[in-house]
Design an enzyme around this catalytic site. Structure first.
Site, short mmCIF file in Angstrom:
data_model
loop_
_atom_site.label_atom_id
_atom_site.label_comp_id
_atom_site.label_asym_id
_atom_site.label_seq_id
_atom_site.Cartn_x
_atom_site.Cartn_y
_atom_site.Cartn_z
CB THR A 50 30.69 43.34 47.45
OG1 THR A 50 29.65 42.41 47.73
CG2 THR A 50 32.01 42.84 47.98
CG ASP A 51 25.14 43.73 48.43
OD1 ASP A 51 25.68 42.90 47.69
OD2 ASP A 51 24.36 43.42 49.36
CB THR A 93 30.36 39.55 53.10
OG1 THR A 93 29.01 39.67 52.68
CG2 THR A 93 30.72 38.09 53.16
CG ASP A 112 23.96 44.38 54.36
OD1 ASP A 112 23.89 43.16 54.52
OD2 ASP A 112 23.93 44.93 53.23
CD GLN A 158 18.53 50.27 29.51
OE1 GLN A 158 18.39 49.11 29.13
NE2 GLN A 158 17.53 51.12 29.60
N1 ASP Z 1 25.21 42.48 51.81
C1 ASP Z 1 26.64 42.57 51.91
C2 ASP Z 1 27.01 44.03 51.88
O1 ASP Z 1 27.10 44.61 50.82
C3 ASP Z 1 27.31 41.81 50.82
C4 ASP Z 1 28.81 41.88 50.79
O2 ASP Z 1 29.48 42.44 51.63
O3 ASP Z 1 29.37 41.31 49.86
O4 ASP Z 1 27.20 44.64 52.91
#
Ligand code: ASP
Length: 344
Positions: free
Chosen positions: A92-93, A16, A60, A281
């Site tokens: 971030t994913d 992102t 991504d 978990q």
């Molecule tokens: N889908 C994005 C990624 O992980 C989300 C992000 O960057 O926050 O590449």
């Protein structure tokens, strides 16, 4: 202290942080790297030099794979001697998976490698990307007077927090505070100043060379237990062709069902040389299999305790150890101890 001769390599992999909004469809799309630079004029005011390396096409992070991890590690290795620190811009994913796997791929790291990203694209007015980027760069450039880096580790920096990468997990899909390090103290907190918590930061042996291990084996699985889980599901996972390692996500302090079919399947998998690691978990706390009868049978069968390791770190550690073709008993032993500060 940031010295003006510091050099940082900024590696843009995607996510992102480097995206723009398509005005017609509203969808977020990857944009070229010059967009990122032109949107952060503050970068020109940094008192050290920053070079950039671009992954083309950007990824991504939900599509990241072993080849991408190897490519990221290669960029760091190829530039290791030339730079004081590295910032990897990453979605971030799956950032915690990448941070974890890189921490195992880099042995005796003596320079900062900091992953950061953002929840809002850098081109948006309210973006969190600018602060994340600028502070991550400053941390990567920070050195003591004798020239040693302040943070010679693989870290994640997000929303004012510097965390050991292999201790992090993504905890929020919406908030700017998207990551946490539930079982380990923050390495630094950025407010008016960057406050380092030195006693929690790794202290490598600067006389030893850094090593880059590129072998990874993805014949691994995560098996998350739930009440009512079907034998056929457990069997499908544990008899997957080629399977060599399993992260077993258990309840509480490492507990699981005691049905005969479950014990039989697990026992067969272990006897077939599959390494099974017990990870809770729960977000916080430790696996202690001896605490309840529902944990003791796992210990007796030969399941390894992952203590307070995250699932992301357990999985990528398995990939790395299996990839390096260690013996079965060595892998079991190494999974139960800390190699890069990933468990307490
Ligand atoms: N889908 C994005 C990624 O992980 C989300 C992000 O960057 O926050 O590449």
């Amino acid at each position: 202290m940031i010295s003006s001769d510091a050099k940082v390599l900024l590696i843009y992999t995607g996510g992102t942080i480097g995206m723009v909004e398509n005005i017609e469809t509203g969808a977020l799309e990857a944009f070229d790297f010059s967009h990122l630079k032109s949107n952060v004029p503050e970068m020109k005011r940094l008192r050290f030099s920053v070079d950039t390396y671009l992954f083309d096409p950007p990824i991504d992070s939900s599509e990241v794979n072993l080849h991408n991890w190897i490519a990221m590690a290669k960029v760091v290795e190829n530039h290791y001697d030339k730079y004081d620190g590295f910032v990897i811009l990453h979605g971030t994913d799956t950032m915690s998976y990448t941070a974890s796997v890189l921490s195992f791929m880099f042995e005796n790291l003596t320079k900062p490698v900091i992953l950061t990203g953002s929840q809002l694209p850098i081109g948006k007015l309210r973006t969190d990307g600018k602060e994340n980027l600028i502070t991550a760069l400053e941390i990567a450039a920070d050195k003591y007077e004798d020239g040693r880096p302040v943070v010679p580790e693989l870290c994640v920096y997000m929303q004012n927090l510097l965390m050991r990468g292999n201790r992090t997990t993504k905890i929020n899909a919406d908030n700017f505070s998207a990551f946490n390090s539930p079982n380990y103290a923050y390495l630094a907190e950025a407010g008016l100043n960057i406050k380092y918590h030195d006693k929690f930061i790794l202290n490598p042996d600067y006389d030893k060379p850094v090593c880059f291990n590129y072998e990874l084996d993805n014949n691994v699985a995560i098996l998350k237990l739930f009440p009512g889980i079907q034998p056929s599901l457990v069997e499908a996972v544990l008899t997957m062709p080629g399977l060599r390692g399993v992260v077993l996500e258990t309840f509480g302090s490492g507990n699981a069902l005691r049905d005969y079919w479950f014990i039989d399947l697990l026992d067969t998998a272990l006897k077939n040389g599959i390494v099974v690691v017990n990870v809770t978990q729960c977000l916080y706390g430790n696996v202690e299999m001896h605490r309840y009868g529902t944990g003791q049978h796992l210990e007796r069968l030969g399941v390894v305790s992952g203590h307070d390791i995250t699932t992301e770190a357990a999985l990528t550690k398995l990939m790395s150890l299996l990839g390096n073709n260690k013996e079965y008993d060595d892998i079991r032993h190494l999974m139960s101890i800390s190699l890069r500060g990933e468990m307490s």
